[in-house]
Design an enzyme around this catalytic site. Structure first.
Site, PDB file in Angstrom:
ATOM      1  N   GLY A   1       0.847  -1.188   0.000  1.00 28.33           N
ATOM      2  CA  GLY A   1       0.000   0.000   0.000  1.00 28.33           C
ATOM      3  C   GLY A   1       0.879   1.232   0.000  1.00 28.33           C
ATOM      4  O   GLY A   1       2.061   1.142   0.322  1.00 28.33           O
TER       5      GLY A   1
ATOM      6  N   CYS B   1       5.510  -5.889   1.625  1.00 29.83           N
ATOM      7  CA  CYS B   1       5.778  -4.453   1.487  1.00 29.83           C
ATOM      8  C   CYS B   1       5.124  -3.664   2.631  1.00 29.83           C
ATOM      9  O   CYS B   1       5.520  -3.820   3.775  1.00 29.83           O
ATOM     10  CB  CYS B   1       5.352  -3.968   0.098  1.00 29.83           C
ATOM     11  SG  CYS B   1       5.976  -2.315  -0.263  1.00 29.83           S
ATOM     12  N   TYR B   2       4.089  -2.861   2.330  1.00 32.53           N
ATOM     13  CA  TYR B   2       3.406  -2.145   3.427  1.00 32.53           C
ATOM     14  C   TYR B   2       2.921  -3.145   4.472  1.00 32.53           C
ATOM     15  O   TYR B   2       2.980  -2.881   5.673  1.00 32.53           O
ATOM     16  CB  TYR B   2       2.208  -1.369   2.857  1.00 32.53           C
ATOM     17  CG  TYR B   2       1.397  -0.635   3.899  1.00 32.53           C
ATOM     18  CD1 TYR B   2       1.797   0.610   4.352  1.00 32.53           C
ATOM     19  CD2 TYR B   2       0.237  -1.199   4.431  1.00 32.53           C
ATOM     20  CE1 TYR B   2       1.058   1.285   5.316  1.00 32.53           C
ATOM     21  CE2 TYR B   2      -0.514  -0.529   5.394  1.00 32.53           C
ATOM     22  CZ  TYR B   2      -0.094   0.716   5.827  1.00 32.53           C
ATOM     23  OH  TYR B   2      -0.835   1.385   6.783  1.00 32.53           O
TER      24      TYR B   2
ATOM     25  N   HIS C   1       8.119  -7.584  -3.458  1.00 27.17           N
ATOM     26  CA  HIS C   1       6.819  -8.084  -3.935  1.00 27.17           C
ATOM     27  C   HIS C   1       6.981  -9.436  -4.623  1.00 27.17           C
ATOM     28  O   HIS C   1       7.279  -9.470  -5.820  1.00 27.17           O
ATOM     29  CB  HIS C   1       6.224  -7.090  -4.937  1.00 27.17           C
ATOM     30  CG  HIS C   1       5.738  -5.823  -4.318  1.00 27.17           C
ATOM     31  ND1 HIS C   1       4.470  -5.674  -3.836  1.00 27.17           N
ATOM     32  CD2 HIS C   1       6.369  -4.649  -4.073  1.00 27.17           C
ATOM     33  CE1 HIS C   1       4.315  -4.458  -3.324  1.00 27.17           C
ATOM     34  NE2 HIS C   1       5.461  -3.825  -3.456  1.00 27.17           N
TER      35      HIS C   1
ATOM     36  N   GLU D   1       4.733 -11.304  -5.627  1.00 27.23           N
ATOM     37  CA  GLU D   1       3.609 -11.576  -6.529  1.00 27.23           C
ATOM     38  C   GLU D   1       3.833 -11.091  -7.955  1.00 27.23           C
ATOM     39  O   GLU D   1       3.155 -11.539  -8.865  1.00 27.23           O
ATOM     40  CB  GLU D   1       2.315 -10.964  -5.957  1.00 27.23           C
ATOM     41  CG  GLU D   1       2.220  -9.439  -5.983  1.00 27.23           C
ATOM     42  CD  GLU D   1       2.893  -8.737  -4.802  1.00 27.23           C
ATOM     43  OE1 GLU D   1       3.777  -9.353  -4.192  1.00 27.23           O
ATOM     44  OE2 GLU D   1       2.539  -7.575  -4.522  1.00 27.23           O
TER      45      GLU D   1
ATOM     46  N   SER E   1     -19.930  -7.517 -25.500  1.00 21.43           N
ATOM     47  CA  SER E   1     -18.945  -6.659 -26.173  1.00 21.43           C
ATOM     48  C   SER E   1     -18.130  -7.429 -27.201  1.00 21.43           C
ATOM     49  O   SER E   1     -17.439  -6.843 -28.015  1.00 21.43           O
ATOM     50  CB  SER E   1     -17.986  -6.077 -25.132  1.00 21.43           C
ATOM     51  OG  SER E   1     -17.128  -7.107 -24.665  1.00 21.43           O
ATOM     52  N   GLY E   2     -18.216  -8.761 -27.143  1.00 22.04           N
ATOM     53  CA  GLY E   2     -17.372  -9.568 -28.024  1.00 22.04           C
ATOM     54  C   GLY E   2     -16.032  -9.880 -27.383  1.00 22.04           C
ATOM     55  O   GLY E   2     -15.244 -10.644 -27.911  1.00 22.04           O
ATOM     56  N   GLY E   3     -15.769  -9.283 -26.236  1.00 22.43           N
ATOM     57  CA  GLY E   3     -14.560  -9.614 -25.487  1.00 22.43           C
ATOM     58  C   GLY E   3     -14.738 -10.958 -24.791  1.00 22.43           C
ATOM     59  O   GLY E   3     -15.819 -11.542 -24.815  1.00 22.43           O
ATOM     60  N   VAL E   4     -13.651 -11.435 -24.188  1.00 17.97           N
ATOM     61  CA  VAL E   4     -13.674 -12.776 -23.600  1.00 17.97           C
ATOM     62  C   VAL E   4     -14.724 -12.888 -22.483  1.00 17.97           C
ATOM     63  O   VAL E   4     -15.514 -13.834 -22.456  1.00 17.97           O
ATOM     64  CB  VAL E   4     -12.284 -13.129 -23.019  1.00 17.97           C
ATOM     65  CG1 VAL E   4     -12.278 -14.538 -22.467  1.00 17.97           C
ATOM     66  CG2 VAL E   4     -11.204 -12.960 -24.073  1.00 17.97           C
ATOM     67  N   ASP E   5     -14.756 -11.900 -21.594  1.00 19.75           N
ATOM     68  CA  ASP E   5     -15.604 -12.032 -20.401  1.00 19.75           C
ATOM     69  C   ASP E   5     -17.090 -12.071 -20.747  1.00 19.75           C
ATOM     70  O   ASP E   5     -17.804 -12.983 -20.328  1.00 19.75           O
ATOM     71  CB  ASP E   5     -15.361 -10.881 -19.423  1.00 19.75           C
ATOM     72  CG  ASP E   5     -13.896 -10.738 -19.085  1.00 19.75           C
ATOM     73  OD1 ASP E   5     -13.174 -11.742 -19.222  1.00 19.75           O
ATOM     74  OD2 ASP E   5     -13.477  -9.637 -18.686  1.00 19.75           O
ATOM     75  N   SER E   6     -17.538 -11.078 -21.532  1.00 22.29           N
ATOM     76  CA  SER E   6     -18.973 -11.064 -21.796  1.00 22.29           C
ATOM     77  C   SER E   6     -19.350 -12.224 -22.712  1.00 22.29           C
ATOM     78  O   SER E   6     -20.455 -12.766 -22.611  1.00 22.29           O
ATOM     79  CB  SER E   6     -19.438  -9.718 -22.353  1.00 22.29           C
ATOM     80  OG  SER E   6     -18.861  -9.455 -23.604  1.00 22.29           O
ATOM     81  N   SER E   7     -18.421 -12.673 -23.570  1.00 23.04           N
ATOM     82  CA  SER E   7     -18.736 -13.817 -24.442  1.00 23.04           C
ATOM     83  C   SER E   7     -18.909 -15.093 -23.616  1.00 23.04           C
ATOM     84  O   SER E   7     -19.848 -15.854 -23.833  1.00 23.04           O
ATOM     85  CB  SER E   7     -17.622 -14.051 -25.462  1.00 23.04           C
ATOM     86  OG  SER E   7     -17.491 -12.931 -26.294  1.00 23.04           O
TER      87      SER E   7
ATOM     88  N   LYS F   1      -8.901 -13.650 -15.208  1.00 19.12           N
ATOM     89  CA  LYS F   1      -8.978 -13.741 -16.668  1.00 19.12           C
ATOM     90  C   LYS F   1      -8.585 -15.120 -17.221  1.00 19.12           C
ATOM     91  O   LYS F   1      -9.283 -15.693 -18.049  1.00 19.12           O
ATOM     92  CB  LYS F   1      -8.037 -12.688 -17.256  1.00 19.12           C
ATOM     93  CG  LYS F   1      -8.252 -12.416 -18.706  1.00 19.12           C
ATOM     94  CD  LYS F   1      -9.441 -11.547 -18.845  1.00 19.12           C
ATOM     95  CE  LYS F   1      -9.660 -11.018 -20.219  1.00 19.12           C
ATOM     96  NZ  LYS F   1     -10.616  -9.898 -20.174  1.00 19.12           N
TER      97      LYS F   1
END
Ligand code: XMP
Length: 542
Positions: free
Chosen positions: A56, A83-84, A170, A172, A224-230, A370
């Protein structure tokens, strides 16, 4: 709560909070992010196998900085502070945190103590990502120092008895070369997790749950044709078929031919059983954007206009029972916890259309990252070109045209981008045929021809596109002087989109792309290559 093994991440406002949860899930252990205001009772009811404190931007010793009750250290649950989070652990347990004499930023060589459970299989000197101006000046009682850098005396510390661990760096982010090992060590060696969380039954379970929840209700989806909404739309169509209506708003800022491609998959000629409405709204968006140069203002206009168009379509459909959103877990964290600094406002985050008459929102992908969404898409049999589509921002080409947007500029960037993508696909095919050198992605070996059939070359970027700079410069074509635009080519390698490196595309590919763009795209006389990493650049230019 069920008794599924889980590790919780407590957010103190860092940029990388969700990445930590993702890294834990990569160890097959379910992980969720919670705000630092979470109560001890809530933590006990979740019954996590471990807790991770995020980074943070604040100073742990200031009274107004985000903190947590000291009781968390009495729960008997292993804790890793990053970190923080490391500094907060030190501060709350009686150590001293102060402004460091020298800040550290970027890739840093860290010496680690391999007798630590956190570092047992990590090299004695490893490269890790540092980003701090404060440091732990003195460890709390019971802690020993387990890593250092030339300017950071406590790059890691631990109290093995109480199972408290902390790293100033970090683990990650990808820049920390052995970071994932550190996370795995915490998850398995310290927390004792077994790693039984799997994605395979997600699609089946979700379709069954949606069927039961929705019954014979009517559902509306903004596609939208993107991965998520498809993926969300296909899950719903498998659950409830024609009770689902998908509205696809073509805002005129899509890539070349993209609108038709989406229609081919989801429209009446496609394989899915759903109602599909395409709205060609380009002129409205171009009107609203005329003369607007400021990136955040462009994003807001596109976001708002999108909602207006969707609203009008929804009114034609009338009352629906549910609205589907392709929200994924990073969106939930970004909009729900809201403490991280805003770098860009991603318009499809948290923008609930409160004007549509519906009873409830359904978000079938709400808990997935994703790459997990892509895995579900493949399980559902969605075409690979859709599932593996590179990310495309909601505001589309609107933020790949620097400065004001016009129909002509959209056409220029579409055509240049199409050439760029086409030539990269051709180059991958050439590489697969053994006609180009290059290592196999993810391998240290040169690829022999047999190993290339379904593989990708190391130089293939994770995201690449053409953008239109707002710069015009002088050129010469034939015998005439030109004064035309410059196209910028971007190509980045990243697995998390939070950090990224510029990719070294083979010169022969850049050469062909440049030649084709200046020759085939009217209005362009110069092509430039963007060599900036993120940070300090961002992936998109606006
Ligand atoms: P930046 O430019 O922030 O991009 O480094 C990181 C990733 O996010 C995508 N991006 C967006 N996606 N709406 C989106 O849905 C947006 O407004 C937006 N802005 C950036 C970008 O393409 C990259 O993958």
């Amino acid at each position: 709560m069920d008794n599924q093994e889980r590790i919780i991440v407590i957010d103190f406002g860092g940029q990388y909070n969700q990445l930590i949860a993702r890294r834990v899930r990569e160890c097959s252990v379910y992980s969720e992010v919670y705000p630092h205001t979470i109560s001890m009772d809530e933590i006990l009811s979740i019954n996590p196998a471990g807790i991770i404190f995020t980074g943070g931007p604040n100073s742990a010793y200031l009274p107004e900085s985000p903190s947590i009750s000291r009781d968390i250290f009495e729960l008997g649950i292993p804790i890793l502070g990053i970190c923080y989070g490391a500094q907060l652990m030190a501060h709350l347990l009686g150590g001293i945190v102060d402004t460091a004499p020298t800040s550290e930023y970027g890739r840093t060589e860290v010496k680690v103590e391999r007798s630590s459970k956190l570092f047992s299989n990590v090299g004695p000197e490893t490269i890790a990502w540092m980003s701090h101006t404060d440091y732990i000046a003195q460890t709390p009682e019971g802690f020993r120092i387990t890593a250092t850098t030339p300017v950071c005396p406590v790059a890691a510390m631990e109290d093995e008895n109480r199972k408290f661990y902390a790293t100033q760096f970090h683990p990650e982010v990808n820049h920390s070369v052995e970071g994932q090992k550190v996370i795995e060590n915490f998850v398995y060696n310290v927390c004792g997790c077994k790693g039984e969380w799997k994605m395979s039954s997600f699609a089946e379970d979700t379709i069954a749950q949606m069927k039961e929840k929705i019954g014979d209700g009517k559902v509306l989806c903004a596609l939208s044709g993107g991965v998520d909404s498809s993926v969300a739309a296909v899950l719903l169509s498998k659950a409830i078929g024609k009770q689902l209506t998908c509205v696809f708003v073509d805002h005129g800022l899509l890539r070349k031919n993209e609108g038709d491609e989406v229609e081919a998959v989801f429209g009446p000629e496609g394989p899915y059983d759903l109602n599909f409405i395409r709205v060609n709204a380009a002129p409205r968006f171009y009107d609203k954007l005329a003369g607007v140069k400021e990136p955040e203002q462009k994003r807001k206009i596109i976001g708002e206009e999108f909602i207006r168009v969707f609203e009008e379509e929804a009114k034609k459909i009338g009352a629906v029972d549910y609205l589907v959103q392709g929200t994924i877990y990073p969106d939930v964290i970004e909009s729900g916890l809201g403490k991280s600094a805003t770098i860009k406002s991603h318009h499809n985050v948290g923008g609930l259309p409160d004007y549509v008459d519906f009873k409830e929102i359904v978000e079938p992908l709400r808990l997935l990252f994703k790459d997990e969404v892509r895995a579900v898409g493949r399980e559902l049999g969605i075409p690979e070109y859709l599932v593996s589509r590179q990310p495309f921002p909601g505001p589309g080409l609107g933020i790949r045209i620097i400065g004001d947007v016009t129909e002509e500029k959209v056409k220029i960037v579409q055509d240049a981008d199409f050439i760029y993508r086409e030539e990269i696909s051709k180059a991958v095919e050439k590489w697969r045929a053994g006609e180009m050198d290059g290592r196999l992605k993810g391998s240290l070996l040169e690829a022999d021809a047999d190993n290339r059939k379904d593989a990708y070359p190391e130089w293939l970027p994770d995201q690449y596109f053409a953008a239109l700079t707002n710069m015009q410069s002088v050129g010469v074509m034939g015998d005439g002087r030109t004064y035309d635009f410059a196209i910028a080519l971007r190509a980045v390698g990243t697995s998390d989109f939070m950090t990224a490196d510029a990719i070294h595309l083979p010169w022969e590919v850049l050469d062909i792309v440049t030649n084709r763009i200046v020759n085939e795209v009217k209005g362009v006389n110069r092509v430039m290559y963007d060599c900036t990493s993120k940070p300090p650049g961002t992936i998109e230019m606006e």
